[in-house]
Design a protein around this motif. Sequence first.
Motif, PDB file in Angstrom:
ATOM      1  N   TRP A 176       2.964  -5.285  -4.587  1.00 36.47           N
ATOM      2  CA  TRP A 176       1.785  -5.505  -5.489  1.00 36.47           C
ATOM      3  C   TRP A 176       0.805  -4.485  -5.197  1.00 36.47           C
ATOM      4  O   TRP A 176       0.488  -3.696  -3.857  1.00 36.47           O
ATOM      5  N   ILE A 177       0.064  -3.185  -6.848  1.00 33.55           N
ATOM      6  CA  ILE A 177      -0.112  -2.066  -6.324  1.00 33.55           C
ATOM      7  C   ILE A 177      -1.667  -2.233  -6.809  1.00 33.55           C
ATOM      8  O   ILE A 177      -2.102  -3.169  -7.635  1.00 33.55           O
ATOM      9  N   LYS A 178      -3.197  -1.158  -5.881  1.00 37.29           N
ATOM     10  CA  LYS A 178      -3.590  -1.037  -6.104  1.00 37.29           C
ATOM     11  C   LYS A 178      -4.018   0.845  -5.983  1.00 37.29           C
ATOM     12  O   LYS A 178      -3.976   0.999  -5.183  1.00 37.29           O
ATOM     13  N   ASP A 179      -4.816   0.306  -6.784  1.00 30.92           N
ATOM     14  CA  ASP A 179      -5.087   2.185  -7.425  1.00 30.92           C
ATOM     15  C   ASP A 179      -3.405   3.070  -6.769  1.00 30.92           C
ATOM     16  O   ASP A 179      -3.797   4.616  -6.384  1.00 30.92           O
ATOM     17  N   GLY A 180      -2.358   2.505  -7.791  1.00 32.39           N
ATOM     18  CA  GLY A 180      -1.958   3.970  -7.602  1.00 32.39           C
ATOM     19  C   GLY A 180      -0.586   3.791  -6.337  1.00 32.39           C
ATOM     20  O   GLY A 180       0.100   4.435  -5.575  1.00 32.39           O
ATOM     21  N   ARG A 181      -1.522   2.447  -5.237  1.00 37.26           N
ATOM     22  CA  ARG A 181      -1.177   2.894  -3.751  1.00 37.26           C
ATOM     23  C   ARG A 181      -0.092   1.373  -4.272  1.00 37.26           C
ATOM     24  O   ARG A 181      -0.508   0.420  -4.360  1.00 37.26           O
TER      25      ARG A 181
END
Length: 409
Positions: free
Chosen positions: A359-364
């Motif tokens: 699960w990716i949030k803001d590229g992280r």
Amino acid sequence: MPTSQTFVIVGASLAGAKAAEELRRAGFGGRIVLIGEEAVRPYERPPLSKAYLQGAAGFDKAAVHDESWYTDHDVDLLVSTAVISIDTGTATVALSTGESVRYDRLLIATGCSPRKLSVPGSDLPGVHYLRTIEDSDAIRQAIAANGHIVIIGAGWIGTEVAASARLAGAEVDLVDMASSPLEASLGPEIAAVYRDIHLEHSVRMHMNTTVEAIRGAGVVEEVVLAGGNTVPAAAVVIGVGAAPRAELALAAGIEVEDGIATDQFMETSVPGVYAAGDVACTYYPFYGTRIRLEHWDAAINQGKAAARSMLGEQEPYDRIPYLYSDQYDVGMEYTGYARTWDRVVVRGDASSREFIAFWIKDGRVAAGMNVNIWDVADRIESLVRSRQPVKESRLADPSEDLTSLVPET
Ligand SMILES: Cc1cc2nc3c(=O)[nH]c(=O)nc-3n(C[C@H](O)[C@H](O)[C@H](O)COP(=O)(O)OP(=O)(O)OC[C@H]3O[C@@H](n4cnc5c(N)ncnc54)[C@H](O)[C@@H]3O)c2cc1C
């Protein structure tokens, strides 16, 4: 470390028993009183929807410790005993037996209770919730006797019970207002994988719908869905979430949010009073906020962390959340904490049931879930902990070693 102090633990289950264990491991020589309203010694709940429900493991496998452990370690285990109030002024807890116990430190580990579904007929005989060993026994009997189970709520407990009931040969209908099982936790892409797993095992899905009533002449016979369609039911299992048992704390003037609020040392707003496990809404330094989890791993490790804090160690609880689930022959571990995300990246072929989802949030990487792939949870944890941007193409490529994606610190 001999001492005349008394440490009281309210809630004799996983968090409470692990706290008692840690107190003795760390050399605490005072009195430990572990108080639980259930009739049996502390046990783990995950088997109640899996091996125990399937009859593949007995109570001893679920128990946190052997029966003799409590006397061997001089832990006063009071079963069938509820704490009915806490007085933080006099530092005493009042028991359902009429006695009271004075404490020098108090740990509240009272867990959760199932959220009730308030529709007509939800109190009919044959309607079950799943939290305790007795609940699991009753559902196992219903599966064996009736063979047709309607499960309301397709979260972790609902889907695990569906799998166990199908493995036992019962007919299963699964009802949820989401469009796929586990959608609220995993999002539509990965929830679709679980939908297909259950469809392959002939679970009948009633998604995007709600329950209007449960009907029957003296005992459950059918579930009425929105719009009036009915589903025959010999038994109903409701799994629509759980609520923290924070009433004692609230009445004692201890700060409660979504559960009992603690700092990173598991200490509540009242000095000397701690909370751990499902009931605790704990400050996670890594996330900079309080989080309440209903996870086996958190119960164990928060219980131990609270014990160390009770002994005066100032070591913040700083674990990355972790949970697991087993359904049919599909096992998974989920590491991290993602309430919202931008995208889900899949490494491997989700339809083969051997893959890792990120699960990716803001590229992280906010969270990762390994399905039927083992010994990678620590690498996923490192990715989450690193908070470094990752190339999604590399994450998705199974030939890229996950370790190489974690920047060196
Ligand atoms: C069916 C089921 C399956 C699960 N499967 C998984 C899984 O696969 N993976 C995972 O990560 N997690 C799973 N969980 C979640 C996990 O079991 C919980 O996170 C864990 O049990 C929490 O432990 P706890 O000690 O905080 O609370 P609990 O286990 O809820 O224990 C609290 C105890 O306190 C007692 N109590 C409450 N109030 C009082 C009082 N006033 N006086 C005395 N005693 C009191 C209760 O009776 C209870 O025994 C599952 C949970 C359930 C119910």
